[in-house]
Motif scaffolding. Structure first.
Motif, mmCIF file in Angstrom:
data_model
loop_
_atom_site.group_PDB
_atom_site.id
_atom_site.type_symbol
_atom_site.label_atom_id
_atom_site.label_comp_id
_atom_site.label_asym_id
_atom_site.label_seq_id
_atom_site.Cartn_x
_atom_site.Cartn_y
_atom_site.Cartn_z
ATOM 1 N N PRO A 47 58.479 -39.283 76.921
ATOM 2 C CA PRO A 47 58.067 -40.686 76.809
ATOM 3 C C PRO A 47 58.804 -41.467 75.719
ATOM 4 O O PRO A 47 58.866 -42.687 75.767
ATOM 5 C CB PRO A 47 56.571 -40.579 76.508
ATOM 6 N N SER A 48 59.371 -40.772 74.747
ATOM 7 C CA SER A 48 60.169 -41.452 73.717
ATOM 8 C C SER A 48 61.392 -42.122 74.311
ATOM 9 O O SER A 48 62.015 -42.994 73.681
ATOM 10 C CB SER A 48 60.617 -40.458 72.644
ATOM 11 N N GLY A 49 61.779 -41.704 75.519
ATOM 12 C CA GLY A 49 62.990 -42.207 76.150
ATOM 13 C C GLY A 49 64.173 -41.286 75.950
ATOM 14 O O GLY A 49 65.245 -41.513 76.518
ATOM 15 N N PHE A 50 63.991 -40.245 75.150
ATOM 16 C CA PHE A 50 65.056 -39.284 74.871
ATOM 17 C C PHE A 50 64.806 -37.999 75.658
ATOM 18 O O PHE A 50 63.654 -37.644 75.923
ATOM 19 C CB PHE A 50 65.103 -38.943 73.378
ATOM 20 N N THR A 51 65.866 -37.300 75.996
ATOM 21 C CA THR A 51 65.733 -35.970 76.576
ATOM 22 C C THR A 51 65.628 -34.976 75.431
ATOM 23 O O THR A 51 66.558 -34.830 74.637
ATOM 24 C CB THR A 51 66.937 -35.624 77.473
ATOM 25 N N LEU A 52 64.485 -34.316 75.326
ATOM 26 C CA LEU A 52 64.228 -33.378 74.238
ATOM 27 C C LEU A 52 64.571 -31.966 74.700
ATOM 28 O O LEU A 52 64.233 -31.574 75.818
ATOM 29 C CB LEU A 52 62.769 -33.442 73.799
ATOM 30 N N LYS A 53 65.218 -31.224 73.823
ATOM 31 C CA LYS A 53 65.597 -29.846 74.140
ATOM 32 C C LYS A 53 64.939 -28.876 73.177
ATOM 33 O O LYS A 53 64.874 -29.139 71.969
ATOM 34 C CB LYS A 53 67.125 -29.678 74.058
ATOM 35 N N MET A 54 64.462 -27.754 73.709
ATOM 36 C CA MET A 54 63.963 -26.683 72.847
ATOM 37 C C MET A 54 65.168 -25.880 72.370
ATOM 38 O O MET A 54 65.927 -25.353 73.185
ATOM 39 C CB MET A 54 62.985 -25.782 73.607
ATOM 40 N N ASP A 55 65.334 -25.837 71.047
ATOM 41 C CA ASP A 55 66.485 -25.129 70.497
ATOM 42 C C ASP A 55 66.461 -23.661 70.921
ATOM 43 O O ASP A 55 65.407 -23.020 70.937
ATOM 44 C CB ASP A 55 66.481 -25.232 68.970
ATOM 45 N N GLU A 56 67.627 -23.144 71.244
ATOM 46 C CA GLU A 56 67.724 -21.779 71.760
ATOM 47 C C GLU A 56 67.422 -20.720 70.704
ATOM 48 O O GLU A 56 67.128 -19.574 71.046
ATOM 49 C CB GLU A 56 69.140 -21.532 72.316
ATOM 50 N N THR A 57 67.483 -21.081 69.421
ATOM 51 C CA THR A 57 67.338 -20.056 68.381
ATOM 52 C C THR A 57 66.179 -20.266 67.409
ATOM 53 O O THR A 57 65.644 -19.298 66.885
ATOM 54 C CB THR A 57 68.629 -19.939 67.555
#
Length: 422
Positions: free
Chosen positions: A366-376
Motif C-alpha cells: 500500500p505504500s506504493g513501493f514493491t517491498l522485498k524480504m531480504d534473502e539474508t
C-alpha cells in the motif's frame, strides 16, 4: 434373495472404501489434509496500555486471513485464525506464544508491538522452532532465524528522521530532547541516536534524555522542561513514547501552546490510530517518521483502504467510519501475504522450508513501493517517509526516499557492531 443383495451391496461398499483408502495413501493423505485448516496465531494486546495500538493489528490480520481464504486459501486449505490476548503483560506474551505453538499447533504467529514483548517471546520461538511475523519499527540489535521483521530498523526510520530535523527543510535543529517510554526500544534507539548526533558534532550539553513508565499520564512538568531546554537554541523532540501515554503527552503540548514551528516533535510510535482520539488542531505540523501513511495516493493504497473500510463496516468494528490505517497495519498485511506466498512456494508449512522460501519474496505494498524480504537478514527493504500532522488527524508526507532502503539491524553507531554482518 433379499439377503444376497444386501451382502453384495455391503461387499461393494467395503471394496469402494478400501480402494479410496489406497488412493489416499498413494497421495500421502492429500485428500484428508484438504479438509484441515492451517492455523495462524494472532498475538496482540487487546487490553491494557498497548491495546490502543495493537487492537487494529489484530483486526487487519483477520482481514488479511479472510482475503487469503477468499482466494482459495493456501495449498488448498483455509487459514484459521487463533486470537489470544496477552493484555500488555510481557511475561504473558511468552506464555501465550508457547500455547499457540504447542497446543494450537499454529504454522505462524503474527504479533507483538513493543520490543519487550518481542524479547519475551523470542526464546520460545527459538526453542520450539516457531515462526513470528513482527510488524513494528524497532531498535535493531537482533537477528533470529525464527523472526521476520516487517517493521523498520533504525536506519529505515530513526536516523533519517533526525537527519531531516537537522536539515534546512526540517528546521535546522541544533538541540535534541529524547523522550521515551522506559524500556528496551526507546533506550537502545536513543543510544544509537546519541552516537549519531555526536558524530555530527552535537555537543553532550545539547542532548537531553528522559523516560516515563508505561501508562504514564502526567506530562505537565515534562513539557515545561522541554520548553525550558528549548530556550538554549533551536530544539527538536524525538519521541519514542509508546501506547496510550501518547494521548496525554500530545494534549499537554497543546495545553502549553507548543507549536511545531517553534519546537518540532518527531514521533516513531505515533500514527493515525494514536491520533484518532486527540484534537489534532493544536498539533498541526508536528512530525512522524514511518514507512507508510494512510494519506499516500496510489492504486494499491486506495484498494487497501477500501478493503479495510468494507471489513470494518461488515464486522461492525468499534469506531466505525473513523477507523484508519497505519504503518504497522500495512506491515502486518505485507507479512502475512509474504508468508502465504512462501508456503505456496515451499509446498508445505514446515517452518524451516518456509523460512528458506521467504527470502526474496516481494509484495506491491500500500505504500506504493514493491517491498522485498531480504534473502539474508529477515528484514524488509522499505521506503522512509516523514509526515506532518494535519488538522483532520492524517499526515501530509513532506519527505520520502525515492526507493526502498535495505535494513541494517546492527547499527554502525553501536560499539562492537563493525564486524557484525547485516
Amino acid at each position: 434373495m433379499r439377503t444376497v443383495i444386501h451382502v453384495s451391496k455391503s461387499k461393494a461398499i467395503v471394496a469402494s472404501l478400501a480402494a479410496l483408502l489406497l488412493v489416499m495413501l498413494a497421495f500421502g493423505g492429500t485428500f484428508a489434509l484438504a479438509a484441515e485448516t492451517i492455523k495462524v496465531g494472532i498475538l496482540h494486546s487487546l487490553s491494557g496500555t498497548m491495546a490502543i495500538s495493537e487492537t487494529s493489528l489484530k483486526d487487519v490480520a483477520l482481514m488479511t486471513i479472510e482475503e487469503i481464504n477468499a482466494k482459495g486459501g493456501v495449498l488448498g486449505r483455509k487459514l484459521e485464525p487463533v486470537v489470544v490476548d496477552p493484555a500488555s503483560n510481557w511475561p504473558l506474551f511468552a506464555e501465550k506464544a508457547r500455547q499457540l505453538i504447542t497446543k494450537e499447533k499454529v504454522a505462524v504467529v503474527a504479533g507483538c508491538w513493543t520490543s519487550v514483548s518481542r524479547k519475551s517471546v523470542l526464546p520460545v520461538f527459538e526453542e520450539l522452532n516457531g515462526l513470528l511475523l513482527y510488524p513494528v519499527q524497532y531498535e535493531g540489535e537482533e537477528l533470529s532465524k525464527n523472526v521476520f521483521y516487517t517493521g523498520a530498523a533504525p536506519n529505515q526510520q530513526a536516523i533519517p528522521a533526525v537527519e531531516y530535523l537537522m536539515s534546512k527543510a526540517g528546521g535546522g535543529a541544533k538541540r535534541f530532547f529524547l523522550l521515551g517510554t522506559d524500556y528496551v526500544y526507546p533506550r537502545t534507539t536513543n543510544k544509537i541516536l546519541r552516537a549519531f548526533l555526536k558524530s555530527k558534532g552535537v555537543a553532550e550539553k545539547n542532548i537531553e534524555e528522559l523516560y516515563t513508565p508505561f501508562g504514564h499520564s502526567d506530562y505537565q512538568t515534562i513539557v515545561a522542561k522541554i520548553k525550558k531546554f528549548a530556550g538554549g537554541g533551536k530544539t527538536a523532540v524525538i519521541s519514542t513514547i509508546n501506547g496510550d501515554s501518547n494521548v496525554p503527552f500530545y494534549k499537554e503540548l497543546g495545553n502549553q501552546g507548543i507549536k511545531a514551528k517553534d519546537i518540532p516533535v518527531v514521533a516513531f510510535s505515533v500514527g493515525e490510530e494514536e491520533l484518532r482520539g486527540i484534537d489534532t488542531k493544536p498539533l498541526v505540523g508536528q512530525l512522524a517518521a514511518w514507512n507508510y501513511f494512510m494519506s499516500v495516493k496510489n492504486p494499491e493504497n486506495k484498494a487497501f483502504i477500501a478493503k479495510w473500510n468494507a471489513y470494518v463496516k461488515k464486522n461492525n468494528l468499534a469506531g466505525g467510519s473513523k477507523r484508519v490505517t497505519n504503518d504497522p497495519m500495512e506491515a502486518t498485511y505485507v507479512g502475512l501475504n509474504m508468508w502465504a506466498q512462501a508456503v505456496k512456494k515451499a509446498g508445505t508449512t514446515d517452518v524451516d522450508k518456509v523460512i528458506k522460501a521467504m527470502g526474496g519474496q516481494t509484495v506491491k505494498a500500500p505504500s506504493g513501493f514493491t517491498l522485498k524480504m531480504d534473502e539474508t537478514n529477515h528484514h524488509l527493504w522499505k521506503p522512509v517517509m516523514i509526515g506532518e500532522v494535519q488538522a483532520n488527524g492524517q499526515f501530509d508526507v513532506v519527505w520520502k526516499t525515492p526507493k526502498t532502503i535495505r535494513a541494517m539491524p546492527w547499527s554502525p553507531y553501536i560499539p562492537g557492531n563493525v564486524n557484525k554482518k547485516n
